[in-house]
Design an enzyme around this catalytic site. Structure first.
Site, PDB file in Angstrom:
ATOM      1  CD  GLU A   1     101.948  65.270 -67.801  1.00  0.00           C
ATOM      2  OE1 GLU A   1     103.072  65.079 -67.307  1.00  0.00           O
ATOM      3  OE2 GLU A   1     100.900  65.310 -67.123  1.00  0.00           O
TER       4      GLU A   1
ATOM      5  CG  ASP B   1     109.504  67.697 -70.556  1.00  0.00           C
ATOM      6  OD1 ASP B   1     108.265  67.705 -70.626  1.00  0.00           O
ATOM      7  OD2 ASP B   1     110.137  66.996 -69.753  1.00  0.00           O
TER       8      ASP B   1
ATOM      9  CD  GLN C   1     114.390  64.777 -66.851  1.00  0.00           C
ATOM     10  OE1 GLN C   1     113.543  65.146 -67.632  1.00  0.00           O
ATOM     11  NE2 GLN C   1     114.156  63.807 -65.975  1.00  0.00           N
TER      12      GLN C   1
ATOM     13  N   GLY D   1     112.999  60.107 -66.385  1.00  0.00           N
ATOM     14  CA  GLY D   1     111.902  60.778 -67.075  1.00  0.00           C
ATOM     15  C   GLY D   1     110.614  59.983 -67.047  1.00  0.00           C
TER      16      GLY D   1
ATOM     17  CG  ASP E   1      79.765  71.756 -68.755  1.00  0.00           C
ATOM     18  OD1 ASP E   1      80.067  72.917 -69.126  1.00  0.00           O
ATOM     19  OD2 ASP E   1      80.385  70.744 -69.138  1.00  0.00           O
TER      20      ASP E   1
ATOM     21  CG  ASP F   1     108.695  61.362 -63.316  1.00  0.00           C
ATOM     22  OD1 ASP F   1     108.711  61.371 -64.561  1.00  0.00           O
ATOM     23  OD2 ASP F   1     108.675  62.400 -62.637  1.00  0.00           O
TER      24      ASP F   1
END
Length: 623
Positions: free
Chosen positions: A560, A204, A251, A364, A21, A366
């Site tokens: 993520e 994070d 945060q 955090g 591909d 969001d």
């Protein structure tokens, strides 16, 4: 077994045959023969078969290209490495380094090519904002601008929301800690999440540090903590991230957890003393100011200051909210949005919406329908659990390391002081956030004086903070776990709580069916602390199975977030899925996802690791 190969020609032949591909990866979606013959320079041959092994071969060839040698050695062991061993090794040996940044000359070079930088007069230019009191940084960047395309701007002593709004048209990076040693200035290292998130983020950084400490990268965890300290001292808070438009936003608080876990490795009491002073300062000045993040009932909320639309949001992100007002004004959504941003249109309803929206981003989470339109009115479960842990961490450190007496400024703190704070918070949480009938914690709307009834993965955070009683823990596990447990782990919320999705009510990334690393990691620790080993093993396995299976099938992809219901990285929500767009090999993975993998493997029983390498489905093991 080691094979000497002509790297470039082997790579070209492999891609020509197997990458059907043309995406410069070898995945289960390619339609090649899934078999490739290696031919070494000394005449030996070896057949590599199957998507996983072929994608490993591709990755090893690309890594070999870095040697700049025409002929290089390729290890068959690495190609045929067990999935869990390979993923963990790649994280440990490659991904952390790939995600490491600094704010010195070397690090600035990488930031210059960041996608968030705007082109100025056809030249790539980086704006660096420097705190008023950081003389070292100001002098350093002013000298650096003579050899690099930098614009250096000194921040005022008092940073107001009005000032920050003016910066929206001149976005830039905020300086972090620099140190001078032997006449050389170096930036304190930090680990970024990855992809377009090329700066130091708040929570994070804590979760990444868990993985860093497991992998022996104490230097990087220390760097994160030292940069946290810098942000509190110079910007007044741990920032959402070190970008100019985050100056009014903090945060979720994990600073005390980070310093405790680093101190367990270093035993550096002077370092601990310095950071404990700063952590107490953050607690008092960021979280415990009445009328801001401390509400009248004694519990906390998120409340990001700022004015107007968050500038980091993608184009069109708020069109669904603005459309109703634009229609009433007989304007296009785009024209209304521009007029509102310039202050030509006043809209109290939209002003209020953005107070909540910025607060969601501070949380955090969001974004999520749990918090949409009401975030600043909520005493959320997780925030009060996090601050309870601050209070108990402070008590433990002062008792065990400072002979029960710790001075900050002119005030003396004792262990009993913090335990009393923690006890008072726990009592209020049990009164307002605990629902005995449902056996779960819920966010509390202090405006309506009612619980929200939204079932979220954050229901488990009091277990992580050791705030729940044994009886409460049993009820949460009995009642919430079946509602949130999916094929790939714990979902962010239940489908029922999320509600129906439509064009007018789009999918939010922190809602069902998606699952996130920090939730899993806190839940595992909570289960471990209360002795729920069977549940712990199952949830760890489900999460690691999903990561491993996707990495095996999709060329090592570690993104993520995941859709835990379908156990896939193919997530359909706002912002896409960072970490899925790469060619040949991912050199970063994704920060807290990497950490969750390393933590999960450290918790998982060896018998399950063997089954994980065989990709035995969770349903087969946990019936």
């Amino acid at each position: 077994m080691i094979f000497n190969l002509n790297i470039q020609s082997t790579l070209e032949a492999l891609l020509s045959q197997e990458d059907t591909d043309g995406d410069k990866k070898i995945t289960i979606e390619d339609q090649g023969p899934k078999s490739f013959m290696l031919n070494s320079t000394n005449g030996e041959s070896y057949e590599v078969k199957g998507t996983y092994f072929l994608s490993n071969l591709l990755q090893e060839l690309v890594l070999a290209l870095d040697t700049k040698e025409e002929i290089a050695e390729i290890s068959i062991h690495n190609i045929e490495e067990a999935p869990t061993q390979r993923i963990s090794r790649m994280i440990r040996e490659n991904y952390w380094n790939g995600l490491t940044r600094t704010m010195d000359e070397k690090g600035i070079q990488e930031l210059l090519s960041d996608t968030k930088n705007e082109s100025l007069e056809a030249e790539s230019l980086l704006r660096v904002y420097v705190p008023q009191k950081d003389v070292l940084a100001l002098d350093y960047y002013m000298r650096l601008k003579h050899s690099m395309p930098l614009e250096v701007i000194q921040l005022p002593k008092k940073i107001t929301p009005e000032y920050v709004k003016k910066l929206n048209n001149k976005p830039g990076i905020l300086s972090l800690k620099l140190s001078e040693k032997d006449d050389e200035i170096k930036g304190e290292p930090f680990v970024v999440p990855g992809g377009r998130f090329n700066e130091m983020y708040g929570w994070d950084s804590y979760f990444e540090s868990i993985g860093l400490l497991i992998d022996g990268r104490v230097d990087l965890a220390l760097g994160m903590a030292n940069n946290f300290q810098y942000e509190i001292e110079y910007y007044g808070k741990i920032l959402n991230a070190n970008r100019s438009y985050y100056l009014t936003r903090t945060q979720p608080p994990f600073y005390s957890s980070l310093i405790v876990e680093i101190f367990e490795k270093t035993k550096d009491k002077n370092w601990l003393q310095s950071h404990l002073q700063t952590a107490i300062k953050e607690y008092e000045t960021v979280w415990m100011v009445k009328g801001k993040r401390l509400t009248e009932n004694g519990l906390n909320r998120y409340l990001a200051e700022g004015i107007g639309k968050p500038p980091e949001a993608e184009e069109g992100h708020f069109h669904h909210e603005i459309a109703q007002y634009a229609k009433e004004a007989n304007m296009s959504v785009e024209a209304y949005e521009k007029a509102y941003a310039k202050g030509k249109i006043e809209n109290p309803g939209l002003d209020n919406y953005f107070v909540h929206d910025r607060s969601v981003r501070e949380s955090g989470h969001d974004t999520s329908y749990r918090l949409e339109g009401i975030c600043a009115d909520l005493n959320v479960v997780e925030l009060n659990a996090f601050l309870y842990k601050y209070e108990t961490d402070f008590a433990d450190i002062i008792q065990n390391e400072f002979d029960n007496s710790f001075i900050v400024g002119e005030k003396e703190y004792t262990s009993s002081y913090w335990l009393k704070k923690a006890s008072e918070r726990k009592e209020k949480v049990n009164s307002l956030l605990w629902n005995e009938a449902k056996g779960m914690y819920f966010d509390y709307n202090f405006k309506t004086q009612k619980q929200t009834n939204f079932v979220s993965a954050t229901v488990f955070t009091p277990l992580w903070a050791k705030m729940a009683s044994k009886e409460q823990t049993k009820k949460v596990i009995t009642n919430a776990l079946p509602l949130l447990k999916e094929k790939g782990g714990i979902a962010s919320c239940t489908k029922e709580s999320r509600g129906e999705i439509s064009k007018e009510r789009p999918q939010k990334q922190w809602d069902y069916p998606n699952g996130w690393a920090p939730h899993q990691m806190m839940i595992w620790r909570g289960l471990q602390q209360y002795g729920y080993e069977i549940e712990l093993q199952e949830l760890v396995y489900r999460w690691l199975y999903m990561i491993t299976k996707n990495a095996v099938d999709y060329n090592g992809t570690i993104p993520e977030k995941y859709d835990v219901v379908s156990a896939t990285h193919k997530v359909f929500a706002e912002y896409g899925n960072v970490g899925t767009e790469f060619e040949y090999i991912t050199k970063e993975g994704f920060g807290w996802m990497n950490a969750s993998y390393q933590l999960g493997l450290s918790l998982l029983d060896s018998k399950y690791i063997s089954q994980l390498n065989e990709l035995t489905t969770p349903e087969t093991i946990f019936k």
